[in-house]
Design a protein around this motif. Structure first.
Motif, mmCIF file in Angstrom:
data_model
loop_
_atom_site.group_PDB
_atom_site.id
_atom_site.type_symbol
_atom_site.label_atom_id
_atom_site.label_comp_id
_atom_site.label_asym_id
_atom_site.label_seq_id
_atom_site.Cartn_x
_atom_site.Cartn_y
_atom_site.Cartn_z
ATOM 1 N N THR A 257 0.833 -1.199 0.000
ATOM 2 C CA THR A 257 0.000 0.000 0.000
ATOM 3 C C THR A 257 0.867 1.247 0.000
ATOM 4 O O THR A 257 1.917 1.288 0.643
ATOM 5 C CB THR A 257 -0.931 0.012 1.230
ATOM 6 O OG1 THR A 257 -1.826 -1.097 1.148
ATOM 7 C CG2 THR A 257 -1.740 1.292 1.303
ATOM 8 N N GLY A 258 0.444 2.261 -0.735
ATOM 9 C CA GLY A 258 1.131 3.537 -0.764
ATOM 10 C C GLY A 258 0.130 4.679 -0.689
ATOM 11 O O GLY A 258 -1.091 4.455 -0.790
ATOM 12 N N PHE A 259 0.644 5.891 -0.522
ATOM 13 C CA PHE A 259 -0.222 7.044 -0.334
ATOM 14 C C PHE A 259 0.164 8.173 -1.289
ATOM 15 O O PHE A 259 1.346 8.426 -1.518
ATOM 16 C CB PHE A 259 -0.145 7.547 1.108
ATOM 17 C CG PHE A 259 -0.670 6.566 2.114
ATOM 18 C CD1 PHE A 259 -2.009 6.595 2.486
ATOM 19 C CD2 PHE A 259 0.151 5.595 2.666
ATOM 20 C CE1 PHE A 259 -2.508 5.685 3.409
ATOM 21 C CE2 PHE A 259 -0.336 4.674 3.586
ATOM 22 C CZ PHE A 259 -1.668 4.724 3.958
ATOM 23 N N VAL A 260 -0.851 8.838 -1.819
ATOM 24 C CA VAL A 260 -0.687 10.018 -2.666
ATOM 25 C C VAL A 260 -1.548 11.113 -2.062
ATOM 26 O O VAL A 260 -2.720 10.872 -1.742
ATOM 27 C CB VAL A 260 -1.120 9.750 -4.113
ATOM 28 C CG1 VAL A 260 -1.020 11.020 -4.956
ATOM 29 C CG2 VAL A 260 -0.283 8.629 -4.726
ATOM 30 N N ALA A 261 -0.984 12.305 -1.874
ATOM 31 C CA ALA A 261 -1.731 13.401 -1.266
ATOM 32 C C ALA A 261 -1.692 14.639 -2.146
ATOM 33 O O ALA A 261 -0.668 14.955 -2.757
ATOM 34 C CB ALA A 261 -1.172 13.726 0.118
ATOM 35 N N VAL A 262 -2.816 15.327 -2.200
ATOM 36 C CA VAL A 262 -2.952 16.586 -2.928
ATOM 37 C C VAL A 262 -3.445 17.642 -1.951
ATOM 38 O O VAL A 262 -4.384 17.388 -1.175
ATOM 39 C CB VAL A 262 -3.932 16.432 -4.105
ATOM 40 C CG1 VAL A 262 -4.339 17.796 -4.653
ATOM 41 C CG2 VAL A 262 -3.313 15.580 -5.202
ATOM 42 N N VAL A 263 -2.823 18.818 -1.969
ATOM 43 C CA VAL A 263 -3.240 19.942 -1.131
ATOM 44 C C VAL A 263 -3.417 21.163 -2.026
ATOM 45 O O VAL A 263 -2.569 21.447 -2.882
ATOM 46 C CB VAL A 263 -2.213 20.240 -0.022
ATOM 47 C CG1 VAL A 263 -2.605 21.496 0.755
ATOM 48 C CG2 VAL A 263 -2.091 19.053 0.930
#
Length: 302
Positions: A257-263
């Motif tokens: 599992t991995g994570f991608v974040a947008v702000v």
């Protein structure tokens, strides 16, 4: 639209690449990266000979190496460690012998499994030069796309917040959870969580679980668009808006599992016509849509 389709199709996995072998005794053998139960194809400009094409120590680890006209087929029967090394020598009909070092893939950048390797023995021939030009133009397009995305991202503060989200450090940010969606794809499960600080910023955190048993999952692109009135998502032709993007890893190996974040800043919702709805979309390595969410300025209402 044709340009977008070309960009989406520019990356494929497993990879197809070219190697250019020069007649130099000091040159090292080209390295190939393979993975279990996936056939790697070496494609030459002339036929190979079955009798002269051999791999050392292959017994029990590989299917017998096969020559099929101008192609050589290599397929591991079991997982190989990245440090494993096997020597393959391909003999062509004119007597030329081409050595290769075969290793297990490690999912690191540049060490993904090879699906097809085009081998050119005369790099200065027209076909080889044409191929090198195509690859050079492709790298330039990819670099331009990368620079275009980077130049359109948010502030350094937003990048820091996005990085904290990908590391599971929500408590160190001003964000609180608002809503979530779950996307079940053939190769992945993705949970998209929307967060805001209640005042100035909105964030979306994508939790990507790679369900593919043998191929890694890679992010190709993320896009934030104004959703024109009367249109429904997914729609990717509206006015683009700036954002900050961070991922905790370049490649998500099978089963992980991995994570991608947008702000983004609240101002991305503003337009001359009044507050706009936005569509945020993420695309995987082959250009296919992986997940999309609709964002509304009403997220900032308590």
């Amino acid at each position: 639209m044709a340009v977008a389709q070309e960009r989406f199709a520019s990356e494929r996995f497993p990879s197809v690449r070219s190697v250019y072998v020069r007649d130099d005794p000091q040159a090292r053998a080209e390295q190939l990266f393979v993975t279990r139960h996936v056939t790697t194809v070496l494609r030459f400009e002339q036929p190979c000979t079955e009798a002269g094409t051999k791999m050392l120590g292959w017994e029990g680890r590989f299917e017998p190496v096969a020559c099929a006209g101008k192609r050589v087929l290599v397929e591991p029967l079991q997982a190989l460690e990245p440090e494993d090394r096997f020597i393959l020598v391909v003999r062509l009909v004119d007597g030329t012998e081409v050595p290769f070092t075969i290793s297990g893939s490690s999912w690191k950048e540049g060490e993904w499994p090879d699906q097809q390797v085009n081998v050119f023995l005369k790099p200065d021939d027209p076909d080889a030069l044409r191929k090198q030009l195509e690859e050079s133009q492709k790298r330039e397009r990819e670099l331009w796309n990368q620079l275009a995305v980077e130049s359109f991202t948010g502030s350094s503060e937003d990048h820091t917040l996005a990085a904290l989200l990908t590391q599971g450090a929500v408590r160190f940010t001003p964000f609180v959870f608002r809503k979530a969606w779950i996307f079940k794809n053939e190769d992945s499960n993705i949970q998209a969580s929307v967060l805001t600080d209640g005042k100035e910023k909105v964030a979306v955190l994508f939790r990507v679980t790679n369900k593919d048993p043998s191929n890694p999952w890679r992010l190709m692109d993320a896009r934030l668009f104004v959703l024109p009135p009367g249109f429904q998502p997914p729609l990717f032709v509206g006015e683009a808006r700036p954002f900050a993007l961070r991922a905790d890893k370049k490649v998500i190996p099978p089963g992980e599992t991995g994570f991608v974040a947008v702000v983004a800043d609240k101002s991305v919702f503003d337009s001359p016509q009044g507050p706009s709805k936005l569509t945020l979309a993420v695309f995987r390595h082959d250009g296919m849509l992986a997940a999309h969410v609709t964002l509304d300025r009403r997220l900032f209402k308590k």
